[in-house]
Design a protein around this motif. Structure first.
Motif, PDB file in Angstrom:
ATOM      1  N   ARG A  24      18.730  59.012 -42.064  1.00  0.00           N
ATOM      2  CA  ARG A  24      18.212  60.271 -42.964  1.00  0.00           C
ATOM      3  C   ARG A  24      20.194  60.388 -43.677  1.00  0.00           C
ATOM      4  N   LYS A  25      21.102  60.258 -42.595  1.00  0.00           N
ATOM      5  CA  LYS A  25      22.102  60.172 -43.435  1.00  0.00           C
ATOM      6  C   LYS A  25      22.139  59.042 -44.300  1.00  0.00           C
ATOM      7  N   GLU A  26      22.384  58.055 -44.265  1.00  0.00           N
ATOM      8  CA  GLU A  26      22.386  56.622 -45.143  1.00  0.00           C
ATOM      9  C   GLU A  26      21.558  56.784 -46.196  1.00  0.00           C
ATOM     10  N   ARG A  27      20.256  57.187 -46.310  1.00  0.00           N
ATOM     11  CA  ARG A  27      19.337  57.952 -47.575  1.00  0.00           C
ATOM     12  C   ARG A  27      20.308  58.399 -48.241  1.00  0.00           C
ATOM     13  N   VAL A  28      20.322  59.452 -48.081  1.00  0.00           N
ATOM     14  CA  VAL A  28      21.045  60.876 -48.695  1.00  0.00           C
ATOM     15  C   VAL A  28      21.769  60.225 -49.298  1.00  0.00           C
ATOM     16  N   ALA A  29      22.869  59.593 -49.218  1.00  0.00           N
ATOM     17  CA  ALA A  29      24.168  58.754 -49.344  1.00  0.00           C
ATOM     18  C   ALA A  29      24.141  57.515 -50.407  1.00  0.00           C
ATOM     19  N   LEU A  30      22.921  57.564 -50.413  1.00  0.00           N
ATOM     20  CA  LEU A  30      22.876  56.085 -51.198  1.00  0.00           C
ATOM     21  C   LEU A  30      21.887  56.729 -52.597  1.00  0.00           C
ATOM     22  N   VAL A  31      20.898  57.592 -52.727  1.00  0.00           N
ATOM     23  CA  VAL A  31      20.890  58.186 -53.391  1.00  0.00           C
ATOM     24  C   VAL A  31      21.520  58.959 -54.095  1.00  0.00           C
ATOM     25  N   THR A  68      32.934  57.312 -54.393  1.00  0.00           N
ATOM     26  CA  THR A  68      33.494  58.040 -53.369  1.00  0.00           C
ATOM     27  C   THR A  68      31.912  58.445 -53.043  1.00  0.00           C
ATOM     28  N   THR A  69      31.086  58.548 -53.729  1.00  0.00           N
ATOM     29  CA  THR A  69      30.246  58.200 -52.341  1.00  0.00           C
ATOM     30  C   THR A  69      29.142  57.003 -51.991  1.00  0.00           C
ATOM     31  N   THR A  70      30.116  55.850 -53.133  1.00  0.00           N
ATOM     32  CA  THR A  70      30.146  54.706 -52.746  1.00  0.00           C
ATOM     33  C   THR A  70      30.871  54.661 -50.578  1.00  0.00           C
ATOM     34  N   LEU A  71      31.964  55.157 -51.117  1.00  0.00           N
ATOM     35  CA  LEU A  71      32.692  55.002 -49.680  1.00  0.00           C
ATOM     36  C   LEU A  71      32.133  55.701 -48.645  1.00  0.00           C
ATOM     37  N   THR A  72      31.863  56.468 -49.163  1.00  0.00           N
ATOM     38  CA  THR A  72      30.780  57.520 -47.783  1.00  0.00           C
ATOM     39  C   THR A  72      29.602  56.719 -47.126  1.00  0.00           C
ATOM     40  N   TYR A  73      28.881  56.009 -48.252  1.00  0.00           N
ATOM     41  CA  TYR A  73      27.814  55.361 -47.969  1.00  0.00           C
ATOM     42  C   TYR A  73      28.505  54.115 -47.031  1.00  0.00           C
ATOM     43  N   PHE A  74      29.124  53.193 -46.775  1.00  0.00           N
ATOM     44  CA  PHE A  74      29.659  52.419 -45.663  1.00  0.00           C
ATOM     45  C   PHE A  74      30.606  53.466 -44.954  1.00  0.00           C
ATOM     46  N   ALA A  75      31.196  54.055 -45.024  1.00  0.00           N
ATOM     47  CA  ALA A  75      31.124  55.072 -43.996  1.00  0.00           C
ATOM     48  C   ALA A  75      30.538  55.440 -42.893  1.00  0.00           C
ATOM     49  N   ILE A  76      29.522  55.647 -43.117  1.00  0.00           N
ATOM     50  CA  ILE A  76      28.796  56.534 -42.769  1.00  0.00           C
ATOM     51  C   ILE A  76      27.928  55.508 -41.821  1.00  0.00           C
ATOM     52  N   ARG A  77      27.683  53.964 -42.728  1.00  0.00           N
ATOM     53  CA  ARG A  77      27.386  52.261 -41.512  1.00  0.00           C
ATOM     54  C   ARG A  77      27.902  52.501 -40.494  1.00  0.00           C
ATOM     55  N   THR A 159      23.217  66.897 -39.005  1.00  0.00           N
ATOM     56  CA  THR A 159      24.010  65.630 -38.433  1.00  0.00           C
ATOM     57  C   THR A 159      25.246  65.355 -38.099  1.00  0.00           C
ATOM     58  N   GLY A 160      26.473  66.379 -38.715  1.00  0.00           N
ATOM     59  CA  GLY A 160      27.625  66.056 -38.203  1.00  0.00           C
ATOM     60  C   GLY A 160      28.353  65.129 -38.790  1.00  0.00           C
ATOM     61  N   SER A 161      27.411  65.225 -40.220  1.00  0.00           N
ATOM     62  CA  SER A 161      28.581  64.383 -41.011  1.00  0.00           C
ATOM     63  C   SER A 161      29.855  64.728 -41.755  1.00  0.00           C
ATOM     64  N   GLU A 162      31.123  64.537 -41.384  1.00  0.00           N
ATOM     65  CA  GLU A 162      31.409  64.779 -42.607  1.00  0.00           C
ATOM     66  C   GLU A 162      32.060  64.202 -43.992  1.00  0.00           C
ATOM     67  N   ALA A 163      31.306  63.075 -43.881  1.00  0.00           N
ATOM     68  CA  ALA A 163      31.786  62.847 -45.125  1.00  0.00           C
ATOM     69  C   ALA A 163      30.321  62.938 -45.726  1.00  0.00           C
ATOM     70  N   LEU A 164      29.850  63.391 -45.474  1.00  0.00           N
ATOM     71  CA  LEU A 164      29.077  64.000 -46.610  1.00  0.00           C
ATOM     72  C   LEU A 164      28.546  65.594 -46.780  1.00  0.00           C
ATOM     73  N   ALA A 165      29.033  66.231 -45.568  1.00  0.00           N
ATOM     74  CA  ALA A 165      30.191  67.672 -45.813  1.00  0.00           C
ATOM     75  C   ALA A 165      30.456  67.324 -47.001  1.00  0.00           C
ATOM     76  N   ALA A 166      31.927  66.641 -47.308  1.00  0.00           N
ATOM     77  CA  ALA A 166      32.805  66.823 -47.897  1.00  0.00           C
ATOM     78  C   ALA A 166      32.132  66.614 -49.232  1.00  0.00           C
ATOM     79  N   ASP A 167      31.046  65.606 -49.569  1.00  0.00           N
ATOM     80  CA  ASP A 167      29.958  65.453 -50.839  1.00  0.00           C
ATOM     81  C   ASP A 167      29.918  66.553 -51.202  1.00  0.00           C
TER      82      ASP A 167
END
Length: 487
Positions: A24-31, A68-77, A159-167
């Motif tokens: 779910r995290k990776e999907r919303v980051a990629l979109v 930054t969202t590209t960076l977020t996507y790879f950070a999540i992975r 999910t407790g994702s700091e990267a997605l919260a920043a986005d």
């Protein structure tokens, strides 16, 4: 050289739930990457056509979002990689690190817009064409950013994702920035071209505020700052667990979606290790139930309680030294305590070695209770091996059973001697039996009755090595046996 298997990420969710959350995290980051790219291109075209710095600032902001969202996507992975020898706590810190890099992008963009807006404001010769197409692009951007902000906030919270919260925080500021750009264009359309530069200044300010808020959160995560108020909540939950005397220390640190912690509790030192382990498990479970994101490692420190009796303290000392003792008595004589007990040692041991064990135990008791305590020990032989045995002949069993019954009748108590078993061993006869006593008697009185019966039985049969009588209340003599769960 072989290595032990890497531990699972601390506090990680079960495989299925964790995999779903990660997908779910990776999907919303990629979109979000593709949406940011599309919005950046549209705003850049609208900014070039209109000549609006506010709109082009928004385009630059969106191109920064792509990075930054590209960076977020790879950070999540990367953050989903399991713990290994070099990262025993997992890779959860990668997400706040990505958010911190995003903060740098936002501050750089805000500085650029601020400089350009100031130059235009002072020059005053910039023409801005506010066409309906430009307004349509900005209103569309507000609608898209509002949707992204809601979706990313929900996923980040779940999910407790700091990267997605920043986005999500970044896109919430984009909504304000787009609104300011619309106000600047409206001012230019009504004959105030400087309004665009003012709007750009405001956009720079809001981007800077967003960068500050993101940076503050990520620095807290990277410096292991516990979530606000969580320490007090966890402390309160753990302190209410039965068996916990007090909380000595509690340390919490975020690790991606998890909060790892070390809890040190105080427990009574008289408890068995199994009981202490149960209390530790209950403390960790209670905290996990109240705060699922917290994974605790619980340690226990034994402490002495004011309510401990002399008997408990002596038994604890003997248990720590793994020395069996019984018949412990304590007396108060002329202002000082007198303690005596039976000490069991291997019957094959030399008296010198046995006396040394007794002396060490006596010294430990004096150290615990005070130097003026009088301590005496009686050394008894203990058979350390499991003796081979067999049921005694029927004739022997009958004779001992009849003798026990006759003695009980002669003494008047106990009564109803039954379930007599006699076994022959190399050390002599072992006799077990049940009998009935008055349920209103004290344990001391019941023991005296059984003890009198056993003394006479051993006098009648010198070959009896050990005789064990189980006293039960008369009212329970014919009831089926009960377990501790029935009590």
């Amino acid at each position: 050289m072989s290595h032990p298997p890497s531990p699972a990420a601390p506090g990680s969710a079960p495989g299925g739930d964790r995999g779903d959350a990660q997908a779910r995290k990776e999907r919303v980051a990629l979109v979000s990457i593709f949406i940011s790219l599309g919005m950046a291109c549209l705003k850049l075209a609208a900014g070039v056509v209109s000549g609006s710095l506010a709109v082009m600032s928004e385009a630059g902001n969106n191109f920064g979002d792509v990075v930054t969202t590209t960076l977020t996507y790879f950070a999540i992975r990367v953050s989903n990689k399991p713990a290994d020898d070099d990262h025993p706590y997992g890779h959860g810190k990668v997400e706040p690190l990505a958010a911190l890099i995003e903060t740098g992008f936002l501050f750089a963009l805000a500085a650029f817009i601020l400089i350009e807006a100031t130059r235009r404001f002072l020059a005053g010769d910039v023409e801005v064409e506010a066409s309906p197409l430009v307004f349509a692009v900005l209103f569309g951007s507000i609608a898209v950013d509002s949707w992204r902000w809601r979706v990313l906030s929900r996923v980040a919270r779940d999910t407790g994702s700091e990267a997605l919260a920043a986005d999500a925080l970044n896109f919430s500021s984009d909504i304000v920035a787009s609104s300011l750009a619309i106000l600047g264009l409206a001012a230019a359309r009504f004959g105030y071209p400087q309004g665009d530069a003012v709007a750009a200044l405001c956009v720079a300010g809001f981007i800077g505020v967003a960068g500050f808020n993101i940076g503050r959160r990520t620095v807290s995560a990277l410096t292991d700052a516990a979530p606000h108020g969580l320490t007090e909540k966890v402390w309160r939950v753990a302190a209410e667990v039965q068996g916990v005397i007090r909380i000595d220390s509690l340390r919490l640190r975020p690790a991606g979606a998890e909060v790892l912690g070390e809890l040190e509790i105080a427990v009574p030192r008289t408890l068995a290790q199994e009981h202490v382990a149960t209390i530790k498990a209950r403390a960790a479970g209670a905290v996990r139930a109240a705060h699922p994101e917290v994974s605790l490692t619980v340690g226990a420190r034994p402490v002495a309680l004011d309510s401990e009796t002399i008997l408990e303290r002596i038994l604890l000392i003997a248990a720590k030294r793994r020395v069996p003792i019984h018949h412990v008595t304590a007396q108060e004589i002329a202002g000082h305590a007198s303690v005596s007990f039976d000490l069991e040692v291997d019957g094959r041991m030399s008296l010198g070695d046995a006396h040394e064990i007794a002396s060490i135990l006596e010294a430990e008791i004096r150290r615990e209770l005070g130097a003026n305590v009088e301590v005496e020990s009686h050394i008894e032989p203990l058979e350390p091996r499991q003796l081979p045995g067999a049921d005694a002949p029927a004739e022997t069993l009958t004779r001992i059973e009849q003798t026990l019954g006759w003695i009980a009748r002669e003494l008047g108590a106990p009564s109803n001697v039954h379930d007599v078993r006699v076994r022959e061993t190399p050390a002599g006869l072992f006799v077990n039996y049940h009998c009935c006593v008055d349920p209103e008697l004290s344990v001391d009185a019941a023991h005296e009755q059984v003890d009198a019966l056993e003394r006479k039985a051993r006098a009648a049969f010198p070959q009896i090595m050990r005789i064990v009588g189980h006293a039960e209340p008369e009212s329970l003599a014919h009831e089926p046996p009960r377990t501790l769960a029935d009590l």
